[in-house]
Write a protein that holds these residues in place. Structure first.
Motif: not given
Ligand SMILES: Nc1nc2c(ncn2[C@@H]2O[C@H](COP(=O)(O)OP(=O)(O)OP(=O)(O)O)[C@@H](O)[C@H]2O)c(=O)[nH]1
Ligand SMILES: [Mg+2]
Length: 357
Positions: A231, A8-15, A104, A201-202, A99-100
């Motif tokens: 993480y 889902l959006p902002s789930s951390g896919k790109t990270l 974000v 997870l955080d 993660f909380d």
């Molecule tokens: N604290 C914390 N923040 C995280 C973690 N993973 C991701 N984030 C934050 O969440 C935000 C979204 O992460 P992305 O990796 O861009 O998520 P995404 O799923 O690629 O988002 P979209 O491509 O926009 O759908 C970023 O600001 C990250 O820094 C985590 O494990 N811990």
């Protein structure tokens, strides 16, 4: 091997993508809607063989990761846009947000990994249902015009898929023969692909990791689902460090392996893969095959000529070769065997294929 990252959006896919591929960024290319990076599969055995042969070239097995960019879309639209981008993927990493992070906010207002997993999963099933329905309709028309046993068989398979999807069962849980699975791959159905959950997870949740994962697994109740804690935030930073610093950092955190190692092991296991090696002065190389491949099929992974003109394989095992110290000594010790076409290749076999075309 080709692995797509969904979530889902902002789930951390790109990270997660960056965690898995950062060290390889020079080989990256991005184009169109997705970013693709090719990652070398770390394998200690390849390093040992390279030290033994001092070849001109060392070539590891590779995995391609894709981070599809589907910007500004959610729900059904997101999955529909995902379908064509994931067609060729052998497996999916489904990133679930655990993660909380107050900076974000979760788009749904609260962090709930089980809810999120179910939501995207049912959207995947719905997208597949659409594909199957369109295909069944077309096939039924064709079958009225002509009787074709191949098409009839495909029709039958699709009806089975349809029934499963309507019962909210992913296609990957159905029991198809190897032949049917090959045909199924051509349909590009998302729920037919092997899936790993990247449980994001955080880093301050490391101590409660097993508890959180267990809770998630109990709620999802799918015994075949592999859930891998990751993480994203901290590990994507660690992935940028030099190898020795990264190792020390991981140890400090109490993590035994890098995210990449965890995912590669799980993918090999899930996709039933193993590696064999070719070794000589020119090149030492690792190759990825499905477990149970015959020597001739494995030869075909190197080059189709080797499969076509296959005569025999000279096989030793990595363990025997390294115990002996060299190929010559392994031969003297009776550890080098001649094997025919049908020989089932084992993980860690070192092979020389004799062929004639
Ligand atoms: N604290 C914390 N923040 C995280 C973690 N993973 C991701 N984030 C934050 O969440 C935000 C979204 O992460 P992305 O990796 O861009 O998520 P995404 O799923 O690629 O988002 P979209 O491509 O926009 O759908 C970023 O600001 C990250 O820094 C985590 O494990 N811990
Ligand atoms: Mg992203």
């Amino acid at each position: 091997m080709h692995i797509g990252i969904i979530g889902l959006p902002s789930s951390g896919k790109t990270l997660v993508f960056q965690t898995l591929t950062q060290s390889e960024s020079p080989g990256s290319r991005s184009g169109g809607k997705s970013e693709t990076r090719v990652v070398s599969v770390p394998d200690q055995r390849l390093d040992t063989l390279a030290a033994m042969y001092t070849p001109r070239k060392v070539t590891p097995a590779t995995i391609e990761f894709v981070d599809p960019q589907v910007v500004g879309q959610t729900g059904t639209q997101y999955v529909e846009s995902l379908l064509p981008l994931m067609r060729d993927a052998d497996a999916l990493v489904h990133v679930v947000r655990a993660f909380d992070n107050p900076a974000v906010p979760h788009p749904a207002g609260s962090v709930d990994a089980v809810r999120d997993y179910r939501q995207l999963s049912s959207e995947l099933l719905l997208a597949d249902l659409g594909v199957v329905e369109r295909r069944v309709e077309r096939l039924s028309k064709d079958l009225r015009k002509m009787k074709d046993p191949e098409l009839a068989h495909e029709h039958e398979m699709l009806i089975q898929c349809h029934e499963a999807l309507e019962n909210e069962q992913p296609i990957r849980q159905l029991d198809f023969s190897e032949d049917e699975q090959k045909r199924l791959r051509g349909f590009g159905l998302l729920s037919s692909k092997a899936q790993l959950v990247g449980f994001n997870l955080d880093e301050n949740a490391i101590d409660s990791e097993s508890e959180q994962v267990a809770q998630f697994q109990a709620a999802i109740d799918d015994p075949d689902l592999e859930v891998i804690p990751i993480y994203g935030s901290i590990e994507s930073e660690i992935a940028q460090l030099p190898a020795d610093e990264a190792e020390a950092f991981l140890e400090d955190l109490g993590l035994q392996q890098t995210g990449l190692d965890r995912f590669i092991q799980a993918s090999y296991h899930l996709l039933n893969l193993c590696s064999f090696f070719t070794a000589g002065e020119k090149e030492v190389r690792a190759w990825t095959i499905t477990r149970g491949y015959s020597a001739q099929q494995a030869a075909g992974v190197i080059h189709s000529d080797l499969a076509r003109g296959f005569i025999r394989a000279e096989v030793t095992h990595y363990d025997d070769l390294t115990a002996a110290g060299s190929m010559a000594k392994a031969r003297d010790a009776g550890k080098l065997r001649l094997e025919g076409k049908e020989y089932p290749v084992k993980d860690g076999d070192v092979m020389l294929i004799r062929f004639n075309v």
